[in-house]
Design an enzyme around this catalytic site. Structure first.
Site, mmCIF file in Angstrom:
data_model
loop_
_atom_site.group_PDB
_atom_site.id
_atom_site.type_symbol
_atom_site.label_atom_id
_atom_site.label_comp_id
_atom_site.label_asym_id
_atom_site.label_seq_id
_atom_site.Cartn_x
_atom_site.Cartn_y
_atom_site.Cartn_z
ATOM 1 N N SER A 111 -14.794 -2.380 -14.160
ATOM 2 C CA SER A 111 -15.114 -3.713 -14.693
ATOM 3 C C SER A 111 -16.481 -4.185 -14.189
ATOM 4 O O SER A 111 -16.947 -5.251 -14.567
ATOM 5 C CB SER A 111 -14.036 -4.715 -14.262
ATOM 6 N N PRO A 122 -13.015 0.895 -22.668
ATOM 7 C CA PRO A 122 -12.514 0.328 -23.936
ATOM 8 C C PRO A 122 -12.958 -1.125 -24.139
ATOM 9 O O PRO A 122 -12.945 -1.644 -25.243
ATOM 10 C CB PRO A 122 -10.985 0.390 -23.795
ATOM 11 N N GLN A 128 -14.698 4.483 -6.895
ATOM 12 C CA GLN A 128 -14.164 3.282 -6.249
ATOM 13 C C GLN A 128 -12.656 3.459 -6.037
ATOM 14 O O GLN A 128 -12.002 2.628 -5.419
ATOM 15 C CB GLN A 128 -14.395 2.055 -7.117
ATOM 16 N N ASN A 129 -12.107 4.503 -6.602
ATOM 17 C CA ASN A 129 -10.664 4.720 -6.574
ATOM 18 C C ASN A 129 -10.231 5.351 -5.261
ATOM 19 O O ASN A 129 -10.999 6.060 -4.619
ATOM 20 C CB ASN A 129 -10.227 5.606 -7.752
ATOM 21 N N ASP A 164 -7.160 6.993 -5.053
ATOM 22 C CA ASP A 164 -5.983 7.803 -5.404
ATOM 23 C C ASP A 164 -6.174 9.309 -5.262
ATOM 24 O O ASP A 164 -5.216 10.074 -5.407
ATOM 25 C CB ASP A 164 -5.543 7.473 -6.843
ATOM 26 N N TYR A 220 0.820 -1.218 0.000
ATOM 27 C CA TYR A 220 0.000 0.000 0.000
ATOM 28 C C TYR A 220 0.853 1.266 0.000
ATOM 29 O O TYR A 220 0.518 2.257 -0.642
ATOM 30 C CB TYR A 220 -0.981 -0.014 1.187
ATOM 31 N N HIS A 229 -14.626 3.477 -1.534
ATOM 32 C CA HIS A 229 -13.649 2.504 -1.020
ATOM 33 C C HIS A 229 -12.537 3.183 -0.232
ATOM 34 O O HIS A 229 -11.459 2.616 -0.092
ATOM 35 C CB HIS A 229 -13.063 1.700 -2.191
HETATM 36 C C1 BV8 Z 1 -18.819 -5.731 1.180
HETATM 37 C C2 BV8 Z 1 -10.012 -0.522 -2.237
HETATM 38 C C3 BV8 Z 1 -20.206 -6.501 2.922
HETATM 39 C C4 BV8 Z 1 -8.810 -1.285 -1.780
HETATM 40 C C5 BV8 Z 1 -11.448 -2.179 -3.354
HETATM 41 C C6 BV8 Z 1 -17.444 -12.295 1.014
HETATM 42 C C7 BV8 Z 1 -17.571 -11.502 2.149
HETATM 43 C C8 BV8 Z 1 -17.986 -10.189 2.089
HETATM 44 C C9 BV8 Z 1 -18.237 -9.611 0.861
HETATM 45 C C10 BV8 Z 1 -18.082 -10.388 -0.252
HETATM 46 C C11 BV8 Z 1 -17.719 -11.724 -0.214
HETATM 47 N N1 BV8 Z 1 -17.684 -12.211 -1.478
HETATM 48 C C12 BV8 Z 1 -18.002 -11.234 -2.351
HETATM 49 C C13 BV8 Z 1 -18.259 -10.134 -1.615
HETATM 50 C C14 BV8 Z 1 -18.601 -8.862 -2.083
HETATM 51 C C15 BV8 Z 1 -17.269 -8.181 -2.449
HETATM 52 C C16 BV8 Z 1 -17.158 -8.294 -3.957
HETATM 53 O O1 BV8 Z 1 -17.847 -7.593 -4.663
HETATM 54 N N2 BV8 Z 1 -16.283 -9.192 -4.434
HETATM 55 C C17 BV8 Z 1 -16.153 -9.372 -5.864
HETATM 56 C C18 BV8 Z 1 -14.722 -9.778 -6.185
HETATM 57 C C19 BV8 Z 1 -17.167 -10.403 -6.304
HETATM 58 N N3 BV8 Z 1 -17.371 -6.807 -2.013
HETATM 59 C C20 BV8 Z 1 -16.852 -6.459 -0.836
HETATM 60 O O2 BV8 Z 1 -16.198 -7.187 -0.111
HETATM 61 C C21 BV8 Z 1 -17.183 -5.029 -0.419
HETATM 62 N N4 BV8 Z 1 -17.702 -5.057 0.900
HETATM 63 O O3 BV8 Z 1 -19.507 -6.293 0.363
HETATM 64 O O4 BV8 Z 1 -19.082 -5.739 2.512
HETATM 65 C C22 BV8 Z 1 -20.230 -6.403 4.376
HETATM 66 C C23 BV8 Z 1 -21.295 -5.730 4.977
HETATM 67 C C24 BV8 Z 1 -21.333 -5.667 6.348
HETATM 68 C C25 BV8 Z 1 -20.301 -6.243 7.119
HETATM 69 C C26 BV8 Z 1 -19.213 -6.884 6.494
HETATM 70 C C27 BV8 Z 1 -19.176 -6.972 5.115
HETATM 71 C C28 BV8 Z 1 -15.923 -4.188 -0.413
HETATM 72 C C29 BV8 Z 1 -15.396 -4.056 -1.827
HETATM 73 C C30 BV8 Z 1 -14.286 -3.004 -1.865
HETATM 74 C C31 BV8 Z 1 -12.929 -3.674 -2.038
HETATM 75 N N5 BV8 Z 1 -11.886 -2.628 -2.198
HETATM 76 N N6 BV8 Z 1 -10.569 -1.156 -3.449
HETATM 77 C C32 BV8 Z 1 -7.635 -1.095 -2.726
HETATM 78 O O5 BV8 Z 1 -7.723 -0.304 -3.680
HETATM 79 O O6 BV8 Z 1 -6.611 -1.741 -2.484
HETATM 80 S S1 BV8 Z 1 -12.065 -2.859 -4.781
HETATM 81 C C33 BV8 Z 1 -10.917 -2.605 -6.041
HETATM 82 O O7 BV8 Z 1 -11.139 -3.598 -7.010
HETATM 83 C C34 BV8 Z 1 -11.146 -1.302 -6.776
HETATM 84 O O8 BV8 Z 1 -11.594 -0.290 -5.912
HETATM 85 C C35 BV8 Z 1 -12.176 -1.635 -7.842
HETATM 86 O O9 BV8 Z 1 -13.468 -1.287 -7.402
HETATM 87 C C36 BV8 Z 1 -12.148 -3.135 -7.882
HETATM 88 C C37 BV8 Z 1 -11.802 -3.652 -9.236
HETATM 89 O O10 BV8 Z 1 -10.449 -3.151 -9.535
HETATM 90 P P1 BV8 Z 1 -9.935 -3.005 -11.086
HETATM 91 O O11 BV8 Z 1 -10.356 -4.224 -11.845
HETATM 92 O O12 BV8 Z 1 -8.567 -2.497 -11.282
HETATM 93 O O13 BV8 Z 1 -10.685 -1.825 -11.471
HETATM 94 P P2 BV8 Z 1 -11.958 -1.890 -12.181
HETATM 95 O O14 BV8 Z 1 -12.891 -2.929 -11.691
HETATM 96 O O15 BV8 Z 1 -12.424 -0.545 -12.031
HETATM 97 O O16 BV8 Z 1 -11.481 -2.376 -13.716
HETATM 98 C C38 BV8 Z 1 -10.660 -1.569 -14.530
HETATM 99 C C39 BV8 Z 1 -11.562 -1.203 -15.710
HETATM 100 O O17 BV8 Z 1 -11.031 -0.087 -16.367
HETATM 101 C C40 BV8 Z 1 -11.664 -2.322 -16.725
HETATM 102 O O18 BV8 Z 1 -13.019 -2.546 -17.084
HETATM 103 C C41 BV8 Z 1 -10.886 -1.761 -17.939
HETATM 104 O O19 BV8 Z 1 -11.446 -2.189 -19.181
HETATM 105 C C42 BV8 Z 1 -11.118 -0.287 -17.774
HETATM 106 N N7 BV8 Z 1 -10.117 0.603 -18.376
HETATM 107 C C43 BV8 Z 1 -8.799 0.374 -18.580
HETATM 108 N N8 BV8 Z 1 -8.241 1.480 -19.154
HETATM 109 C C44 BV8 Z 1 -9.226 2.406 -19.280
HETATM 110 C C45 BV8 Z 1 -10.423 1.856 -18.787
HETATM 111 N N9 BV8 Z 1 -11.587 2.517 -18.783
HETATM 112 C C46 BV8 Z 1 -11.581 3.777 -19.294
HETATM 113 N N10 BV8 Z 1 -10.475 4.382 -19.767
HETATM 114 C C47 BV8 Z 1 -9.286 3.725 -19.793
HETATM 115 N N11 BV8 Z 1 -8.193 4.339 -20.286
#
Ligand code: BV8
Length: 254
Positions: A196, A221, A106-107, A109, A68, A124
């Protein structure tokens, strides 16, 4: 072929309440790797989704805080790109005609704030702020690497500092969730940029907007699980698409 902006731009020109959701993709053109792409170089043998958890921090606070702090310094060195700037200009343009704008990110930064965005909801948390594991007190560390890992908290004995981000399995801040729900429930246009659409609850907001009668523009994209539901999906980088969308909307807004 460049996307056809006329219809989505007309939607932005007539919208009264706009919500934008951004993911890591909006910062890609600022040189900040998306969450999944972070795992390169010395981090290539790690899995981001496993490191970004309270379990990983409990098991190996040194590795997690090193990762981090490395990302934090990258964010501090990064500049907003034309996509961030277009969102800040969109907020000003809407405000000038008495219209609402909410930016849900969600960022972690803080590049939206660096670009001048004002109504930003950090779903987040932020990597720029760290907090005491015992008291929850927050601080903004100096803009150089910590000198020890894991960093000790100045607020309590035998306590550490952790990044003020939301890890997988942790709840989102209640105030952020409430602000997001309020904005999405009443928006007439929802713009999803650079995500995503796989991480919940953020990934569910676009569908909520559609269900209450809002229109949805996706900017990415690549295709995502949102693409088939979106009213319009503009296939391109946000640093190019957002300025063009805003320009077209300004022309259409009489
Ligand atoms: C919650 C901060 C409930 C940290 C992040 C088991 C237990 C509990 C919860 C869960 C569980 N199983 C599943 C869940 C739910 C879970 C979840 O959704 N999991 C997923 C994997 C299925 N969610 C959680 O855990 C959330 N909390 O549900 O709590 C709860 C309630 C009460 C009590 C207890 C619990 C918390 C989720 C937050 C996690 N933290 N970030 C850090 O940054 O280190 S998430 C992190 O990953 C990012 O913030 C982002 O949101 C996510 C994905 O990251 P990336 O893939 O990089 O980014 P992104 O998705 O945005 O994708 C990039 C995109 O950009 C692509 O589509 C690409 O095509 C595009 N791109 C690329 N270049 C460009 C572009 N677009 C435009 N222009 C460009 N030039």
């Amino acid at each position: 072929m460049s996307p056809d902006f006329r219809a989505p731009a007309a939607s932005l020109a007539r919208a009264r309440r706009v919500v934008v959701l951004t993911g890591a993709g909006v910062s890609a053109e600022s040189g900040i790797r998306t969450f999944r792409d972070t795992m390169e170089g010395l981090w290539k043998e790690f899995d981001a989704q496993k490191l970004a958890t309270p379990e990983a921090f409990a098991a190996d606070p040194e590795t997690v805080t090193r990762w981090y702090d490395w990302r934090r310094l990258g964010c501090l060195a990064a500049d907003p790109n034309p996509g961030h700037l277009a969102l800040a200009q969109m907020e000003d343009w809407l405000a000038a005609s008495g219209r609402d704008f909410t930016l849900l990110t969600q960022n972690v930064d803080r590049l939206h704030q660096k670009a001048g965005s004002r109504n930003v909801v950090e779903l987040h948390g932020s990597i720029i702020e760290w907090r005491c594991t015992r008291t929850g007190q927050k601080l903004i560390p100096p803009e150089q690497a910590f000198d020890q890992f894991p960093p000790h908290s100045p607020f309590a004995e035998r306590a550490l500092l952790r990044p003020d981000v939301v890890w997988f399995g942790e709840p989102l801040p209640a105030a952020a969730l409430a602000a997001a729900a309020h904005a999405v429930d009443s928006c007439d246009l929802f713009i999803s940029v650079g995500t995503s659409s796989q991480v919940y609850p953020a990934a569910g907001f676009a569908e909520l907007a559609l269900h209450q009668g809002g229109e949805v523009i996706e900017v990415n994209p690549q295709q995502t699980p949102l693409t088939r539901m979106a009213t319009w999906s503009l296939r391109g980088p946000s640093g190019e698409v957002l300025p063009m969308l805003l320009d077209e909307a300004r022309k259409a807004h009489v």
